[in-house]
Design an enzyme around this catalytic site. Sequence first.
Site, PDB file in Angstrom:
ATOM      1  N   LYS A 289      16.053  19.040  34.082  1.00 54.31           N
ATOM      2  CA  LYS A 289      16.924  20.281  32.952  1.00 54.31           C
ATOM      3  C   LYS A 289      17.629  18.880  32.019  1.00 54.31           C
ATOM      4  O   LYS A 289      17.439  19.380  30.966  1.00 54.31           O
ATOM      5  CB  LYS A 289      18.107  20.428  34.052  1.00 54.31           C
ATOM      6  CG  LYS A 289      17.095  21.181  34.927  1.00 54.31           C
ATOM      7  CD  LYS A 289      18.112  21.916  35.945  1.00 54.31           C
ATOM      8  CE  LYS A 289      19.810  21.003  36.558  1.00 54.31           C
ATOM      9  NZ  LYS A 289      18.966  20.494  37.597  1.00 54.31           N
TER      10      LYS A 289
ATOM     11  N   ARG B 165      24.351  28.886  39.177  1.00 54.80           N
ATOM     12  CA  ARG B 165      23.551  28.439  40.687  1.00 54.80           C
ATOM     13  C   ARG B 165      24.107  29.089  41.521  1.00 54.80           C
ATOM     14  O   ARG B 165      23.787  28.730  43.004  1.00 54.80           O
ATOM     15  CB  ARG B 165      24.284  26.782  40.691  1.00 54.80           C
ATOM     16  CG  ARG B 165      24.124  25.646  40.717  1.00 54.80           C
ATOM     17  CD  ARG B 165      24.710  24.507  40.226  1.00 54.80           C
ATOM     18  NE  ARG B 165      23.939  23.269  40.512  1.00 54.80           N
ATOM     19  CZ  ARG B 165      24.379  22.020  39.573  1.00 54.80           C
ATOM     20  NH1 ARG B 165      24.362  22.550  38.901  1.00 54.80           N
ATOM     21  NH2 ARG B 165      23.514  21.259  39.831  1.00 54.80           N
TER      22      ARG B 165
ATOM     23  N   ARG C 138      17.579   7.573  38.150  1.00 53.81           N
ATOM     24  CA  ARG C 138      17.581   7.775  36.937  1.00 53.81           C
ATOM     25  C   ARG C 138      18.996   6.551  36.923  1.00 53.81           C
ATOM     26  O   ARG C 138      20.087   6.498  37.780  1.00 53.81           O
ATOM     27  CB  ARG C 138      18.319   9.241  37.331  1.00 53.81           C
ATOM     28  CG  ARG C 138      19.376   8.912  35.973  1.00 53.81           C
ATOM     29  CD  ARG C 138      19.740  11.335  36.078  1.00 53.81           C
ATOM     30  NE  ARG C 138      20.403  11.046  37.202  1.00 53.81           N
ATOM     31  CZ  ARG C 138      20.640  12.618  37.232  1.00 53.81           C
ATOM     32  NH1 ARG C 138      19.979  13.493  36.894  1.00 53.81           N
ATOM     33  NH2 ARG C 138      21.015  12.475  38.592  1.00 53.81           N
TER      34      ARG C 138
ATOM     35  N   ARG D  87      24.853   7.841  38.256  1.00 53.39           N
ATOM     36  CA  ARG D  87      25.398   8.761  38.049  1.00 53.39           C
ATOM     37  C   ARG D  87      26.404   8.328  40.371  1.00 53.39           C
ATOM     38  O   ARG D  87      25.564   7.878  41.575  1.00 53.39           O
ATOM     39  CB  ARG D  87      24.899   9.629  38.454  1.00 53.39           C
ATOM     40  CG  ARG D  87      25.576  10.540  37.522  1.00 53.39           C
ATOM     41  CD  ARG D  87      24.874  12.007  37.128  1.00 53.39           C
ATOM     42  NE  ARG D  87      24.676  13.258  38.340  1.00 53.39           N
ATOM     43  CZ  ARG D  87      24.284  13.847  37.404  1.00 53.39           C
ATOM     44  NH1 ARG D  87      23.798  14.650  36.491  1.00 53.39           N
ATOM     45  NH2 ARG D  87      24.401  15.262  38.638  1.00 53.39           N
TER      46      ARG D  87
ATOM     47  N   ARG E 267      22.294  18.027  48.255  1.00 51.76           N
ATOM     48  CA  ARG E 267      22.420  18.701  46.534  1.00 51.76           C
ATOM     49  C   ARG E 267      20.729  19.292  46.820  1.00 51.76           C
ATOM     50  O   ARG E 267      20.983  20.545  46.686  1.00 51.76           O
ATOM     51  CB  ARG E 267      22.449  17.588  45.448  1.00 51.76           C
ATOM     52  CG  ARG E 267      23.509  17.544  44.972  1.00 51.76           C
ATOM     53  CD  ARG E 267      23.837  15.831  44.129  1.00 51.76           C
ATOM     54  NE  ARG E 267      22.803  15.999  42.874  1.00 51.76           N
ATOM     55  CZ  ARG E 267      22.083  15.113  42.350  1.00 51.76           C
ATOM     56  NH1 ARG E 267      22.531  13.703  42.414  1.00 51.76           N
ATOM     57  NH2 ARG E 267      21.752  15.256  41.148  1.00 51.76           N
TER      58      ARG E 267
END
Length: 230
Positions: A13, A89, A128, A161, A172
Amino acid sequence: MKLLIMGPPGAGKGTQAEGLVKEFSLVHVSTGDMFREAIKAGTEMGKRAKEYMDKGELVPDEVVVGMVNERLSQDDCQEKGFLLDGFPRTLPQAIALDEAIEALKINLNGVINIDVPRERLMARLTGRRICRNCGSSYHILFNPPQQEGKCDNCGGELYQRSDDNEEAVSNRLDVYENQTQPLIEYYIQKKLLKNINGDQEINKVLTEVITSIKTTSNISDYDDSLPSCC
Ligand code: AP5
Ligand code: MG
Ligand code: ZN
């Protein structure tokens, strides 16, 4: 134009949003980024949000809805349009968004759903890296920076992160399946959903998203005004 981008954690996203806001000159409104900024600034809301985020849980609806409503009513979103990333969400958030856009007398032009199989997402998230300065997103294998640890755009330091570890990611993904995935049906019913295969090379995904925005009739309608009856 007013758009949403949806998809599971790690679907891409944020990566796609970087290209889309440039292409269509939109304001990128990412609730995850807004919470990370609040954490960095040490605000009360940031401290509260961090407790949920580090575990991979959702921040309570009332906190998120208030923050988004305030952001969408600001001049830049009104003038340029926006791309919402990571919101809504939950069903209550989707209903709150409908109410907010009605109150602002605007329409949602489309909802892009980036579809990626669950088994691909763990590797994407644990690899990431993000720029501490401008927020650009990289991947150590799939989208590496030219110079290790440094952002191509601004030279900023790259970091990982705190919710990109295996335990938080796994939670998640469960939270996404239980609470957010049902919204796909919500936007199909509203005839706004555009499904994109996110399991392909980053630029290919971007090209498909841009094409779908330009060619799908209800998305390519750049006229944001409500019908005269409203
Ligand atoms: P948020 O920041 O929104 O995280 P998320 O939804 O878990 O999604 P990510 O940002 O992790 O993934 P992405 O889809 O943006 O992927 P990216 O482009 O970076 O939310 C974080 C937390 O904040 C939540 O858990 C919650 O606690 C809270 N929160 C936020 N919004 C909330 C809300 N509305 N309600 C309640 N709580 C909320 O890509 C991932 C990696 O993959 C990158 O390394 C990238 O380089 C790579 N990649 C991207 N595309 C490809 C590709 N096509 N091929 C290979 N690699 C790719
Ligand atoms: Mg993101
Ligand atoms: Zn940067």
